[in-house]
Every structure is written in C-alpha cells, then in structure tokens.
Design a protein around this motif. Structure first.
Motif, PDB file in Angstrom:
ATOM      1  N   THR F 131       0.824  -1.201   0.000  1.00 59.13           N
ATOM      2  CA  THR F 131       0.000   0.000   0.000  1.00 59.13           C
ATOM      3  C   THR F 131       0.866   1.262   0.000  1.00 59.13           C
ATOM      4  OG1 THR F 131      -1.643  -1.263   1.235  1.00 59.13           O
ATOM      5  CG2 THR F 131      -1.959   1.114   1.135  1.00 59.13           C
ATOM      6  N   ARG F 132       1.875   1.276   0.850  1.00 60.96           N
ATOM      7  CA  ARG F 132       2.787   2.433   0.893  1.00 60.96           C
ATOM      8  C   ARG F 132       3.497   2.631  -0.453  1.00 60.96           C
ATOM      9  NH1 ARG F 132       4.118   4.750   5.835  1.00 60.96           N
ATOM     10  NH2 ARG F 132       3.617   3.503   7.686  1.00 60.96           N
ATOM     11  N   HIS F 133       3.936   1.513  -1.022  1.00 65.45           N
ATOM     12  CA  HIS F 133       4.652   1.563  -2.295  1.00 65.45           C
ATOM     13  C   HIS F 133       3.797   2.213  -3.391  1.00 65.45           C
ATOM     14  CE1 HIS F 133       7.304  -0.031  -5.551  1.00 65.45           C
ATOM     15  NE2 HIS F 133       6.159  -0.193  -6.203  1.00 65.45           N
ATOM     16  N   LEU F 134       2.544   1.784  -3.473  1.00 66.16           N
ATOM     17  CA  LEU F 134       1.672   2.293  -4.544  1.00 66.16           C
ATOM     18  C   LEU F 134       1.249   3.728  -4.274  1.00 66.16           C
ATOM     19  CD1 LEU F 134      -0.360  -0.952  -5.195  1.00 66.16           C
ATOM     20  CD2 LEU F 134       1.078   0.246  -6.851  1.00 66.16           C
ATOM     21  N   LEU F 135       1.061   4.040  -3.002  1.00 62.23           N
ATOM     22  CA  LEU F 135       0.716   5.419  -2.640  1.00 62.23           C
ATOM     23  C   LEU F 135       1.856   6.350  -3.043  1.00 62.23           C
ATOM     24  CD1 LEU F 135      -1.480   7.037  -1.263  1.00 62.23           C
ATOM     25  CD2 LEU F 135      -0.290   6.715   0.907  1.00 62.23           C
ATOM     26  N   LYS F 136       3.067   5.924  -2.742  1.00 64.31           N
ATOM     27  CA  LYS F 136       4.238   6.738  -3.056  1.00 64.31           C
ATOM     28  C   LYS F 136       4.393   6.895  -4.573  1.00 64.31           C
ATOM     29  CE  LYS F 136       8.936   7.263  -1.317  1.00 64.31           C
ATOM     30  NZ  LYS F 136      10.027   6.544  -0.607  1.00 64.31           N
ATOM     31  N   LYS F 137       4.215   5.787  -5.277  1.00 64.23           N
ATOM     32  CA  LYS F 137       4.387   5.808  -6.726  1.00 64.23           C
ATOM     33  C   LYS F 137       3.466   6.816  -7.399  1.00 64.23           C
ATOM     34  CE  LYS F 137       4.105   2.639 -10.725  1.00 64.23           C
ATOM     35  NZ  LYS F 137       3.827   1.247 -11.122  1.00 64.23           N
ATOM     36  N   HIS F 138       2.219   6.888  -6.917  1.00 63.07           N
ATOM     37  CA  HIS F 138       1.222   7.743  -7.572  1.00 63.07           C
ATOM     38  C   HIS F 138       0.872   8.966  -6.741  1.00 63.07           C
ATOM     39  CE1 HIS F 138       0.601   4.769 -10.668  1.00 63.07           C
ATOM     40  NE2 HIS F 138       0.449   3.837  -9.754  1.00 63.07           N
ATOM     41  N   GLN F 139       1.720   9.269  -5.733  1.00 61.24           N
ATOM     42  CA  GLN F 139       1.320  10.253  -4.732  1.00 61.24           C
ATOM     43  C   GLN F 139       0.939  11.612  -5.305  1.00 61.24           C
ATOM     44  OE1 GLN F 139       3.649  10.423  -1.110  1.00 61.24           O
ATOM     45  NE2 GLN F 139       3.371  12.642  -1.000  1.00 61.24           N
ATOM     46  N   SER F 140       1.748  12.087  -6.201  1.00 62.49           N
ATOM     47  CA  SER F 140       1.503  13.440  -6.693  1.00 62.49           C
ATOM     48  C   SER F 140       0.136  13.561  -7.362  1.00 62.49           C
ATOM     49  CB  SER F 140       2.628  13.815  -7.665  1.00 62.49           C
ATOM     50  OG  SER F 140       2.212  14.817  -8.524  1.00 62.49           O
ATOM     51  N   ALA F 141      -0.183  12.637  -8.288  1.00 61.79           N
ATOM     52  CA  ALA F 141      -1.494  12.690  -8.941  1.00 61.79           C
ATOM     53  C   ALA F 141      -2.611  12.380  -7.952  1.00 61.79           C
ATOM     54  CB  ALA F 141      -1.543  11.700 -10.107  1.00 61.79           C
ATOM     55  N   PHE F 142      -2.370  11.410  -7.089  1.00 59.11           N
ATOM     56  CA  PHE F 142      -3.378  11.007  -6.113  1.00 59.11           C
ATOM     57  C   PHE F 142      -3.830  12.187  -5.258  1.00 59.11           C
ATOM     58  CE2 PHE F 142      -4.321   9.226  -1.818  1.00 59.11           C
ATOM     59  CZ  PHE F 142      -5.409   8.454  -2.143  1.00 59.11           C
ATOM     60  N   MET F 143      -2.890  13.132  -5.007  1.00 59.22           N
ATOM     61  CA  MET F 143      -3.222  14.268  -4.142  1.00 59.22           C
ATOM     62  C   MET F 143      -3.981  15.382  -4.875  1.00 59.22           C
ATOM     63  SD  MET F 143       0.235  14.410  -1.867  1.00 59.22           S
ATOM     64  CE  MET F 143      -0.128  15.946  -1.019  1.00 59.22           C
ATOM     65  N   THR F 144      -3.990  15.352  -6.212  1.00 52.22           N
ATOM     66  CA  THR F 144      -4.649  16.453  -6.924  1.00 52.22           C
ATOM     67  C   THR F 144      -5.860  16.034  -7.751  1.00 52.22           C
ATOM     68  OG1 THR F 144      -3.114  16.160  -8.772  1.00 52.22           O
ATOM     69  CG2 THR F 144      -2.524  17.795  -7.123  1.00 52.22           C
ATOM     70  N   TYR F 145      -5.949  14.759  -8.107  1.00 48.38           N
ATOM     71  CA  TYR F 145      -7.050  14.329  -8.983  1.00 48.38           C
ATOM     72  C   TYR F 145      -8.401  14.411  -8.269  1.00 48.38           C
ATOM     73  CZ  TYR F 145      -4.603  12.526 -13.116  1.00 48.38           C
ATOM     74  OH  TYR F 145      -3.899  12.411 -14.279  1.00 48.38           O
ATOM     75  N   PRO F 146      -9.458  14.581  -9.065  1.00 50.89           N
ATOM     76  CA  PRO F 146     -10.800  14.432  -8.499  1.00 50.89           C
ATOM     77  C   PRO F 146     -11.126  12.943  -8.382  1.00 50.89           C
ATOM     78  CG  PRO F 146     -10.971  14.814 -10.843  1.00 50.89           C
ATOM     79  CD  PRO F 146      -9.496  14.907 -10.505  1.00 50.89           C
ATOM     80  N   ALA F 147     -12.204  12.611  -7.676  1.00 51.31           N
ATOM     81  CA  ALA F 147     -12.607  11.209  -7.568  1.00 51.31           C
ATOM     82  C   ALA F 147     -13.469  10.781  -8.744  1.00 51.31           C
ATOM     83  CB  ALA F 147     -13.353  10.978  -6.258  1.00 51.31           C
ATOM     84  N   ALA F 148     -13.952  11.764  -9.517  1.00 49.67           N
ATOM     85  CA  ALA F 148     -14.833  11.435 -10.639  1.00 49.67           C
ATOM     86  C   ALA F 148     -14.943  12.656 -11.535  1.00 49.67           C
ATOM     87  CB  ALA F 148     -16.217  11.028 -10.135  1.00 49.67           C
ATOM     88  N   THR F 149     -15.455  12.470 -12.755  1.00 46.50           N
ATOM     89  CA  THR F 149     -15.599  13.628 -13.644  1.00 46.50           C
ATOM     90  C   THR F 149     -16.811  14.470 -13.272  1.00 46.50           C
ATOM     91  OG1 THR F 149     -16.959  12.416 -15.225  1.00 46.50           O
ATOM     92  CG2 THR F 149     -14.587  12.371 -15.589  1.00 46.50           C
ATOM     93  N   LYS F 150     -17.748  13.864 -12.574  1.00 46.07           N
ATOM     94  CA  LYS F 150     -18.918  14.613 -12.126  1.00 46.07           C
ATOM     95  C   LYS F 150     -19.591  13.841 -10.992  1.00 46.07           C
ATOM     96  CE  LYS F 150     -21.533  12.479 -15.787  1.00 46.07           C
ATOM     97  NZ  LYS F 150     -22.403  12.575 -16.939  1.00 46.07           N
ATOM     98  N   ASN F 151     -20.684  14.327 -10.507  1.00 42.53           N
ATOM     99  CA  ASN F 151     -21.520  13.699  -9.480  1.00 42.53           C
ATOM    100  C   ASN F 151     -21.001  13.876  -8.059  1.00 42.53           C
ATOM    101  OD1 ASN F 151     -23.347  12.787 -11.385  1.00 42.53           O
ATOM    102  ND2 ASN F 151     -22.308  10.839 -11.646  1.00 42.53           N
ATOM    103  N   HIS F 152     -19.822  13.300  -7.728  1.00 43.31           N
ATOM    104  CA  HIS F 152     -19.371  13.427  -6.330  1.00 43.31           C
ATOM    105  C   HIS F 152     -17.859  13.614  -6.280  1.00 43.31           C
ATOM    106  CE1 HIS F 152     -17.384   9.509  -5.365  1.00 43.31           C
ATOM    107  NE2 HIS F 152     -18.038   9.124  -6.447  1.00 43.31           N
ATOM    108  N   HIS F 153     -17.376  14.462  -5.346  1.00 43.93           N
ATOM    109  CA  HIS F 153     -15.940  14.695  -5.166  1.00 43.93           C
ATOM    110  C   HIS F 153     -15.252  14.981  -6.502  1.00 43.93           C
ATOM    111  CE1 HIS F 153     -17.118  12.095  -1.681  1.00 43.93           C
ATOM    112  NE2 HIS F 153     -16.374  12.935  -0.997  1.00 43.93           N
TER     113      HIS F 153
END
Lengths: 312, 312, 312, 312, 312, 312
Positions: F131-153
């Motif tokens: 989990t830590r490995h994958l979080l670190k790998k994608h951290q930058s995008a993970f911190m800025t992306y929305p959760a969806a294109t519309k509807n929620h978050h």
C-alpha cells in the motif's frame, strides 16, 4: 357413489381407476417397483406397486383402467394409496375412460351451442366466415381438448369451456365499453387457442407435440387463418386483424407473442384470457383451503399463496 | 465526379440530389419553412428552405430530384447545407433515382448468381423446392429491398447483399463443423428475412407497412412457407423445420421470436445473422473514424463506442 | 475393447476404472457407505459401496484406479452400477490415469503444432512476442488443462482443443471480413482463456482454486499480459489492446467482463468463443439423442432442449 | 358555441380561456416572455406572450381566466396560438372556472347516486360501515378530484367517474364468477383511490402534494381505514382485508404495492382498475385517429401505438 | 456445562433440549415416525423418532422440553442425532424454555437501557414523544422478539439487539456527517422494525401471522405512527417524516418499500439496516468456517460464499 | 471577496474566471458564436459570445483565464451570463488556475497527513508495504485528482478527500465490528480508486483517457498491485486479497466488478464507498434547496428528488 376425493387418510377404497401415469423404478437395493398415478373424475392419487415384474409394465401402462383395493395414508403431507389388490378391468365390466377423467361441468354439446349464439352478434361477413370455417375444421378436437396440460382448464373439454366463459366476459365488457368491435373481440376469443388442438397430443395424458414445441399454438393458428382466407377467397384487412388478435394474445414478447397488442380488442382479449384462467386457478386452489388459511403456492400466479377469509 | 460526401465545411456545391425526406415547419415568429434531407449515393445532408409557400410542398416532396446550389456549414457538430439555389430537375436532364441512392457494391444480378450457387450443395428435395419456390415468388422485390430501414444493409439491394454474405459465412461454418445440415442452414439463411418484402414499403424512403407493424416479417414468412408447401403438395417434417428456422432466428422471445432456437442450425443461423449485421455496422462506423479515436455511439450495439487502434 | 459407455442396463462389467469422485455417507439407520463416481474415457457412472469401514475412504479416494466387477441397473432414469467386486489396481497391471480420462481427439502435440501455424500470419512484432512469451510460460498446463469444469471442452487438453478450433473459425471470418486485424484476433483467441491454468486446479478432478474464485481467469490473464510487457520491455498501445481483448471476451458486465468489447476484433472474439462452445455442447447432447427426439435440457444454453430432426 | 378544439390552423379565435400553466422565460437575447397553456372544456393550447413585464406574471398567473384573441398556427406538428389581444376577465362577465375545465360527462351528483346503489348489494356490516364512513369523510373532494394528473380520467370528477365505471365492471364480473365476495370487491373499488384526495392538490392545475410524494395515496388510505375502524370501534378481520385490498391494488411491488394481491378479490380489483384506465386512454387516443392510421405513442401503455382498423 | 454444539460425531449426549419443530411422517412402507428439531442455546439438531404412535404427537409437540439420550452421527454432511432415550421433562426438574433458546448476548434490560440513552441526543419534542409512546406501547414484545424468522438476529431479543447496534452505527455516522438530523435518524432506527411484533408470532418457533402476511411490518408501523400522533394530538410535518422513514427503509419498491427514500436520513437508515444485518450474517457464517476455506452459500447475500483468509 | 455563486439574477459582475469548456457554434442563420462555461471556486455559469471570429477559438480555449464583465439573467430556469466585456488575463495580473477551481476544503498536505495516520493501525507488513509503495508511486497525482468527472468529489483533490473521509468511516465501523480486519479494510480504502489517476486525464477539465475507457480504473489498479508485489518480492495470500478488495469494490458485475465481494472487508468497502459518495451528493443537492422543497433530480441516486424538511 363415493369418489377418490371423498376418502380420508385411514379409509379403505375399492374403486375403478384410470392409470394417468406409470413409471418404472428400482430401489437402491436393486428390486423393481412401479409408481402409478391413478385418477377418477374427482382427482388423482399416487401409489407404489412393489416387487414388480417385466409383464406389469404392459398390464399397468398409462391410460389403462384398473380395479384397485387399498388404504389411504399420508406421505409427506400428500395422500398416497397403499395398494392391496390391483387387476386390469375386464371388458364386460363396462367401464369407459370418459367416466374416469374430469371434464367440464356442462356437456361439450351444450358448450358448443352456447358458443354458437355469439355468431348472431357478429356482423362482418369476412370475420364470421373465417371463424366459422376454422371452428368447423377443428370442431371435433376443439370440443374435447383441454386448454392446457396443467394449471387451468386442464380437463376434457377444458378448451371450449374456457372459450365460452371468455365469451361471456367479452360480452359484458362490450356492453360496458360500446366502442369495442364485437366481431373482432368474439372471433379473437373463439380462435385464440384453437392452435392447441395441434400443439397438444389429445384430451387424455396430454403432452406437447413436436410441432407444438417447435412452432407453438399461436403460430399454428396464424397460419391456419391465412390458409382459411385463401380457401374462402377472402382478401382484406380482416385477415390481418384476425391474425394480429391471435398473434398478440399473450400480451408481451417474453410471454410468446411476437407482437404486443396494437388493437384495442387485442389488448382486451389478453385481459379476458388472463382473468378467466386466473379465476379458474383461484377457485380450484381456494376450494381445497379452509377459511382462515392460505392456499398452497400457485406457480403460474407468481408462486403466490392466497388467503381465504374467515368472514362470510 | 465529386459526390456529397467529398465536400467539406466551407465549400460550395452544385449537385443533383434526391429529396429523401421533406417536412414543413413554422418559425416561432410564424413564417413557414421546410426541412429537407437531400442525398446522393455517397450520403445525405440536412438543409432548410426559408420563407416557403404552399406550392413548395409539392415541388419539393420526398422522392423528388432537385438541382441544388449552396454551401456547407457546421451546425451543432453536424454538416448542414445552406441552400442558395434550388429547382426541380428537368426531364431532359436524364437523372434517375437509381443514380442517387446508395446500393450494394455488386449488382443485384451478380448477387443473385452467387446466391444460386448454394442450391447445388443442398440435397433435400423438399427443402430445395420450397426455398426455390419462395425465392422465385418474391424475387423481384428480394433483389432490390434493403435489409432494414436503418442501421445495417439499409440500401438498395441490401437484403440480398446481406443474405449472400451470410451464405458465405454459413459455408465456412459448415466446413468447420460438418455435423451442420447444409439444407437447413442455407435454406434458413435465404428465407429468414424474405418477409421484409412485405414488412417494408420498398427500396426508397423505406417505412414499415401496416402489415409489417401488425404481423412482422417473421410471421409473414412462416405463413408463406406454409402456403408454399400446400401449393407444392409437400408434406413432412421439412416444412415445420423451415418454419422453425425462420420463426426462431431472432434468438429470444423479447427480440421477437416466439420460440427460441431448438435446432442446431437455427442457433447458428441466429449467430450468422448477428455477426454479418454487426460487421456491417462496425465497418461503416469505423470508416468514419480516425485511428486513435472512438466511433460515435452505435445504438443497436448497446449504444457502445468502438475504438479504432492507432497501430497498423 | 468394450468401454463403460458401451454397456447396457442388465449387462455385467469387469473393468479398470478411475474414481472421479468419492463421498462418504451414512444411511438413516446409521450404517456407513460410499458413493463413487467411476469413469473411463467413454464416460462415467455412479456406484454405491455399502457397509464401508474407515480404511475404505483411503483405499477408494478420488483419483485412484480400481478394478471393478458388477452389473448395470437403472436408478431413476440414470444408469447406476451395482458393485460386486472392487479392488485397487496393482502397480504391475500397468494402467495409467491417462488411459481412463476423456481427452481431445487429437494429441496435444498435434494441437500445439496446428496452433503455432497461426503465428505465421501475424505481423505486429509486439503482439507476437507477448503472445509467444505467455504461451511458452504456461505451455505445459495450457496443453493439458480442460477449458472448463463442465459443459464444454471439459476434458484433458480441452483448452488447447477449444483454442485451435476457435483459430480456424477466426481465420474463416478474417477471410470473409478482411478489415479484421489478424494480429489482434489470433492473439486474443490464443490468450483469452490461458488464465484458466491458474483458475482451475488441473486436468483431473478439476475444481476452482482460491485465486480462481477471488480473481477469475480474466483478471489473472490481464495481469500476466501486463507483466509480460514489462519483462519484454514492450510499451505501446498493443499491450492495452491485448488486455482489452482478454478483459472483454465474456461480452457483458453481468457475464464477468468489466468492460464490453470496444474493438471490432474483441466483439468478434466473443462470438467465436460462444459459437465454438455451443457447437461442442450441441454435438455432445445431440450425439446422445435419437432422430425425432429432443435432447435433455442444456443448462448453459438457457436450459433449452434441442430437436434432432428425423430427416437426413 | 364553438370551442378551442373546433378551430383549425389558420383560423382566428376570440374566446374566454383558463390559464392552466404560466411560465416566465427569457430569450437568448435577453428579453422576457411568458409561455401560457390556455384551456377550455374541449382541450388546451400553448401560446407565447412576448416582451412581457414584471406585472404580467401576476395578471396572467395559473388558474386565471382571460379573454384572448389570436390565430392558430402549427409549430413543430403541434397547434399553437399566436396571441393578438389578451386581458383578464372582468367580474361582471360572469365566467366561472367550472365552465372552462373538462369534466366527467355525467354530473358528480348523478355519479354519486349511481355509486350509492352498490351499497345495497353489500351485506357485511363492518365493511359497509367503514366504506360509508370514509366516503362521507372525503365526499366533497372525492366528487371533484381527477383520478390522476394525466393519462386517464384526468379531469374534474374523474375520480368518481373512474370508480363508478369500475363498479359496473365489478358487478359484471361478480355475476359471471359468483364465488367473488361483493362486499370486498365493491368496497375495494370504492376505497382504492380515495387517498388521491390527499396525494393530489385539487381538481384544477393538479400536482402532487408533499405528503403525496413522501407517502403516496395507497399508504394514506390504508392509514385512514385503520383510523376509521378505531373511530367506529370495529375490530375483526374485515379491517385487515380492506387494508389489503387497497394496499395491493397496484399488483406488484415495483408498481408501488408493498404486498401483491393475496385475496381473490384483490387480484380482480387490480385487473378492473387496469382495464378501465386502459379503455379510457385507448378511447381517447383512438378518438383522435383516422381509420387506417396508428395513434400517437401512449406512454403508460408501454409506449405502444395502436391501429384503428379501416373496417366497420 | 457442555452444550449441543460442543459435541462431535460419534459422541454420546444426555441433555435437556427444546423441541423447536415436530413433524409427523410415514415411511414408504407405511410405518409412522416423527422428525424433531431439538435445540439448546448453542444450536439445533435434527433427530428421527421411529415407529411412533398417536400419543407421541402430543407428548413431543413443538415448544416442549425433553430429556434426550443418544449419539451424534453424520447424515449427508449434516449432523443428526440418533435418539436412544427420550422423555418429557418433569416439572420438578426446573428447566425453563429461556434456558434452551439462543438469545442476545446482553440481557434485554441492559439493551433497553443502552437504547434509552439515545433519547438524550434528540431535540424535537414531537419526534421524541411519538417514538417514546410507541416504544412504551410495544415495549414488552419489542424486548423479546427476534428481528427475523431466520438469517440475521433470529434469536430471543434479536430485535432490540439489532436496533441498539444500529443506533451505535447511526451515532458514528452522525458524528462523521454532521448534516444528518439525529432526531429523524434515531427515531427511524428505533421504530423501523417495531411492526415485527405484529408481523411475527412471538419469540419462540417464530412464524408470520396472517396480518404479517397481508399487511407487513412496514404498513403496520406506519399505521401505528398515525394513530400515535392522533392520540398525542401531534400535528405537523414530523408525523409524515417519521412515516416516510419507516415506509422507505427497505430502499426499493421491489424490496417492499412503496416509496424509495426521499430524505437523507431515510437513505442512511436503509444503509445502516443493511450493514448491521450483513455483519451479523457474515460473522455467523465465518465463525463456522476454517481459515483458508469458504463459507457455505449465504442466501440473503445473493447466495454468495465468502472466503476466510488464512492470514492473521 | 464576492464570488460567482454570490451574485443574483440582474446583478452585474466583473471577475476573473476560468474557461472550463469552450464550444464553437453557428446559428441557423449562419453566423458564428461560442458557448463558454466559466468558473471560479464557487461554481460555474454558461455564457454566449456572439459573432465570433476564427481567432477567438484560440483566445478563449478551455483552461484559459479571462477577465469578464457582464450581467446575470435567467434562461430556462438556469442562470446565464450576458457578456459585455471579455479579455484574456495578463501575466502580470498574477491569477493562477488553482485560485479558480473548486477544491477540497482541507489542503492536500493536511489530507495526506490524516491519511498517513491510518498506517499506524495496520499490522500486516505485506499489506502495509504494498500500500505504501503504490501510494508513493502515484502520490503526486493522487493528491490532486478528483474522484470522478462529475456527481461526487469532482474537484481538485477530490480523490484524497473522498479516501480520507472513507477511512474515518472505516475506522468507526472497525470499532463497532471488531471482527473486521483493519489491514485489509484500510488498504482497500486507500487503494480502491488509485487507478483513477490513469483512468482520468487530470485535475482540470477532466476526461476519460483511452486506457481508462478500454481497461478502467479497477483493472489498472489490480495490475499495479500485481507489479508492486513483484517489485517488492512479496508473495503470499495478501497480494490476492488486496487485488480482490479493489476488484470487487463496485459490488456487482453489472456495476463493473468482475467478481462480487467474497471477503467481509470487501463487502464493507463497497458500502463505505457508497455512503461517502451519496452523502457528498446529497449535501450538495440539499445545500441548493430551501426547507420545505425538493432537490432537483439526482441521476446517480436513481434519479430521485430528495425532500428537505421544514422542521429544525
């Protein structure tokens, strides 16, 4: 005279019965037996014949009449007959199958006469002629076949019984909603299930025929209307309208009608068919149920149980 | 010669076109106009004719040929034609409708010849005779009708084009799976959609007929097989088998087949029909799409978009 | 030599058989017994072993070979074997499991050779290399596993048998519809079910593995493609396209594909898979049916019965 | 006197009309306008009022009566009114809303009298008293409300009109199937939709109330029966049976009945409701259709078009 | 003391047990027997009593306590008890039913006290008063009834146990999402299943009542809220809101809620109910499963098997 | 400072706004215009730019910042902006996109810190490391992306915002139901949507990527877990369990999960995801609604309208 349905668990019987079904079996230990379903006009019952031999299969085949002595007992909530004596009926005892199978309350002749009255209210000559022609062509089978192999009107002359009941309901609706075209409605009611005389094997021990399986009574009858029109040299919209009445009477594609009703009378035909079949099933199931109790589950009614109120 | 589909937004055209559709309208402010869909072999386009008068309705009715000058522009992502000049074609200009409607790539005569080859692989005389009889009876329409009003093979001679393509696929399958009965399979392919020549109005500006709506091409064709057998005095299982092939070719009750396939060849016929129709739709949609892009949504393919890969 | 399937009810057998399944039971009266499913290449049969002891469980466990004498009888419409003598095979009798399990008609080596030919028609080096890499990695299991635990191609080497048959059909389609990309189509066919070698437990007494249950062969294979690309240092659209081919080959979300086909070749792969599986099931069921009769109900074909025509 | 429905496109009108709906709008260029739906007993029509000011909103609010002059034109296949003059009605012109809204053909008093006759055939005092009590409690609204906001019986007194028509059909069925309990059936018919007087806002410009949205007419009425029984101090199965009749009359869970019918009379009530609603919709749609044509699509009848035969 | 669930196949027992179910049977050979389901707090087991007489039916009726000696054996993968001795308990042995039925881990008094704490967080007096009133009215049954006849919380005091667990989850959610209205949420949780005390027959040998079948606990409770408001002379939106909370808590029409949730708190109530029921079912099924194995199929969880990981 | 959402119809604005969407159009009369969607942190609004020229397309492309003056008016029930002045922002005005897009209330750094706390409660080293490995790998995008294109978050950092909220709910559930495995549950929550950073195009003007369309975020992430385990040289059940958590989190095949949850924690993950998404949608819709009114229809909540009670 006391019939099968009049006996209770523990009582002894001695009756002429028709073998409705006959299946050979072998116990896990390897000895042979037969499972018979025996019936008279009042109902049917299962029975086992233990330690049978080869020749019994022929002697006690389906559609044979037998004289049976035995006792009723309860097996897993269903009545079963413990056979003590059994023998094939003798010719001189004079018992015919028709005495042992359930049938419509009225005679087929009376039913036919009732049906024929409805032609007097029809005006369109094309519709009348096609309908009369097809009725005449299939009359003999139409008067004796059941309407189905089980569930509703599944007895000798059940088909014509169902149709006459539907005609009465159709007339009541046409009186209440005068915009309904009686020619279409009555002809649709009379013809809608005539294809069953090809789809099913006959009035006794009824099964689906190969043609019944591959084509179905709807398609069979739509073909018949087409041929009748050719033979009678009738052209015109009426032929197509009658075909559509038959084609759509199951109401939905998933219920076997390739076209949904697109005529007001076709929509109403579907309802009349449904109501009459359901009343038949409900009356039968409620007839076996005590007030304050629920019926057994009725599979073609979405497997529902119905409640028989305690009030009068 | 440059065709409608060859022009781009901003370019001027000056072409003979067929009016495929013609609808009158009134603006919210109350002035009259007409919406025309104009086509040639390469495709179609919408155009508005503003401030129209009563007589224009007749002059520019559907199925008329016109000479049109104008300019293409983009309206909400779809091309539209701004009409600058329009007039009915003159007789001496010698333009026929057949020059302006899309049609199968091969001529109908070539397609028919290809089709006829498949009879040589058929052995059962009953099946052959019924199939030949019905083909002959409807041959003229069968060779010009489309297979559908839209979606796939919806052009002049689209029906026979579809059937010949299916026969090729049927032969490939029969070679791979030799247990398939070629008589049934080929006859089923040839007959399955012949009922469309009654269900649809014709090769141009195609619509559903009343009989098409109330009975449908499946029922129409099943009737025809029945009559053909009578005329040819053919009895026997083959009649019922052919009827079942046609009856079940939509595969499911909810798709309009009152019986699901119960013959191996009927099951395969349903697949062949599907594959050929889908390949036609996919090739058409992908032909309008750039590599690396998705097609527009294709409604009869569950409204999916397909991806055109960038690789070669 | 006469095999299990060649014996009829009433005949005595004396055969080497493989125990396919072995389940302990206790009668309602409390004595122990075992239910065995015994098989040879020709089919399988159920048998009861009465009054068993503890040690029998080991002696007659699944996947053991036994010498059995006994007699066939009919139990509720299914054949059953009444065991008279039974003993474990001796080593020096030289019977191997492979002699007793059904398998593809062609040898796995022949099937592999046929499969390898299709690589010659593939042009895209990325697709070829990934496909070859994964085939090589799983080759041994791929050549012996069945394609499923039951229903179709459920025998030793059934997986490769199914794939080779699909390739032939794929080639026929690519010839008829030249717009199909053979690289994608052939690679998709070869790879689509390779994940079964992880999903299933092996060629004999096949069951689902835990990973098979929790992830499924589709997800397993999509992962494998991803890893193969990394190992081979292949980047580019091809990786994603191959993954999509495998991912979507069940055709619909409710059938286990999280994405519906969005490539023309993926749509066709789904059809090829279906047709080949269905032909296998239909041939098997019809092979056990007399002309003029219906097959037993085939569950994965919507529980339909198929009719075997009486015509030739 | 000529009514709205009697005018054709191109004709001028000068009529008192009721504003059924009034919505403010702004053109894309930013000027204000209003869209009015105007009606009299014969039907309704849309009209635009251009360049409106703040005060017009009040002047021409829904449920106001206006005097309107203008001309009919066709806008996208629907008639529209081009307003030339419009003013609020004056009090001394003596026009009442009831003159301008469609209503049942018979007066509500006559309908009530017809309804009351059915009590004479009811025997069970508990059922009678509860039914009479609830009818009396809601009588005034029950006599004026529509049965629905649209689709069927959506006019003043539509609810009682629908109920009286259903009672006639109920009586016909009870005569044909004498096992039906008339107490339950008639009471069920009378009470089944009384909850609509709470669910809907009133006879004019009818909308759903908040309680209608959150609880629905079925739940509202089941509560009312419960309270009525308490007030009348009636205990016994009848209360539960009446509640079940109302609760289940939509026939299925997905149609809003938390319990499917479990009484024979409840099953039949569902059919009666359906038939009467459908006949109303069909007669209305067919009344607007020429012989030989199809009706517009009728959404609550699965979006079907119906064919009006050309034969008489 | 060792309980029923602590014994293994092959061991002898000598225990006081409650007869949960008692069914008479007849063997195919015609001798009588009884099938008993016997239970103590730890679980239940099936047993056969052979060669029974008339008087045994009364002696060993459901809800009787018996002293039983016998031995456990395995019958088709389920434990069964071979009875060696059985007799009715004597009064002076002092065994009460409550000692022999499973129940919530906490006492009903403790559970009630926990529940009552949640009233302190409620502010709206109308909601509080109605909720308290109904809780008090049905308190005794509410504290002893199960939440269902099977599947989840199907033990003595299961209903209040389920409600208290849901309240805890409701509080956690209200803390995380402060926009939730605690009055509505807590009252909804407390009231949502109170109707079960009418729908079900009681804490022991629980069955559906007639009213439960015809109306259901949702409708029953919505009526109760209506009556409570009348008795307490509370008018206002709160009554309708509480009714809607109960009415919609099954989430969908097809699951028995005639209205889907239209309040945020109603939507959340549905989730809370689901999560708590599912955790109860999952914990129970996983408790009987070894690490690395799958549970039996759990019908109300779409018939899924769950995997119990081997990791810790 | 006053933001877009603070202005009412009729008021004038003068604001820096981001162009979220820019589409060219042509009026039916043939003149060009552009439809812009303009936004700041508080919301967005549509505006038309009339009589545009070629160069405007570039000047006012999506993702450009502009200074706009104009006036709000109502167009068909939606606010629209009538543009009076518009110009591209100048560099020296120092306006950045991040000031104009909505984002999570907390900063992404704070959210990440909150998230990291949950690792302290996890014990299984394999699960933690992957989990830590994958979080670190994608951290930058993970911190800025929305959760969806519309509807929620659907805002900047919406993905991590959603995950942190889910972790809180997960902790509350794990406290109430201690049998839940926190390692699996927390890791599942953190990883379940990380694949969105490949599926979606980025935090601004978010669209689906080709890989997103063809594979989907679930498959993408399951692959990533597989690769991470290889890189970290972790073998063991944990890899498969984590893959299953991600694979099954949509809950059903038809919602895109090829396997339904078969782990207790996977079942609960699906619920947590749903509740958090729904609370986000409901709070947003109810925030725009007055007490006593219904929200607009919310499509992903089965198109329901929710009622906002008038009580406090």
């Amino acid at each position: 005279m006391k019939k099968l349905a009049d006996y209770k668990v523990g009582e002894s019987i001695d009756l002429y019965l028709l073998i409705k079904q006959s299946i050979k079996g072998v116990t896990q230990q390897g000895s042979s037996f037969m499972t018979l379903v025996l019936q008279d006009k009042s109902g049917d019952i299962e029975a086992k014949l233990w330690d049978t031999k080869e020749e019994h299969a022929l002697l006690y085949a389906a559609a044979s009449i037998v004289k049976v002595g035995g006792e009723l007992h309860d097996y897993r909530g269903k009545n079963q007959l413990r056979i003590k004596t059994i023998r094939p009926v003798k010719e001189d005892e004079g018992i015919s199958i028709s005495e042992l199978v359930p049938s419509a309350e009225k005679s087929k002749e009376v039913l036919l006469e009732e049906l024929m009255q409805y032609f007097f209210e029809m005006k369109n000559p094309h519709i009348q002629r096609i309908t009369r022609h097809l009725l005449k062509k299939h009359q003999s089978a139409f008067m004796t076949y059941p309407a189905a192999t089980k569930n509703h009107h599944d007895y000798v002359s059940g088909l014509i019984d169902h149709v006459v009941s539907m005609l009465k309901l159709g007339k009541a609706l046409a009186d209440l909603y005068p915009s309904l075209n009686k020619d279409l409605l009555y002809a649709g009611i009379i013809l809608h299930d005539v294809g069953k005389v090809v789809e099913l094997s006959g009035p006794i021990a009824t099964q689906y025929t190969i043609e019944g399986n591959l084509l179905g009574h709807i398609t069979i009858m739509v073909n018949e209307i087409s041929k009748a029109a050719d033979e009678l040299e009738i052209a015109g919209e009426e032929v197509m309208l009658l075909q559509h009445m038959v084609l759509s009477h199951h109401g939905k594609e998933e219920w076997g009608s390739p076209k949904r009703p697109m005529l007001k009378e076709a929509e109403i035909l579907h309802y009349i068919d449904n109501i009459d079949a359901k009343m038949n099933m409900l009356d039968r199931a409620l007839g076996k149920t005590e007030p304050g109790e629920f019926t057994e589950r009725i599979f073609p009614l979405d497997n529902r149980s119905f409640y028989k109120p305690g009030i009068e």
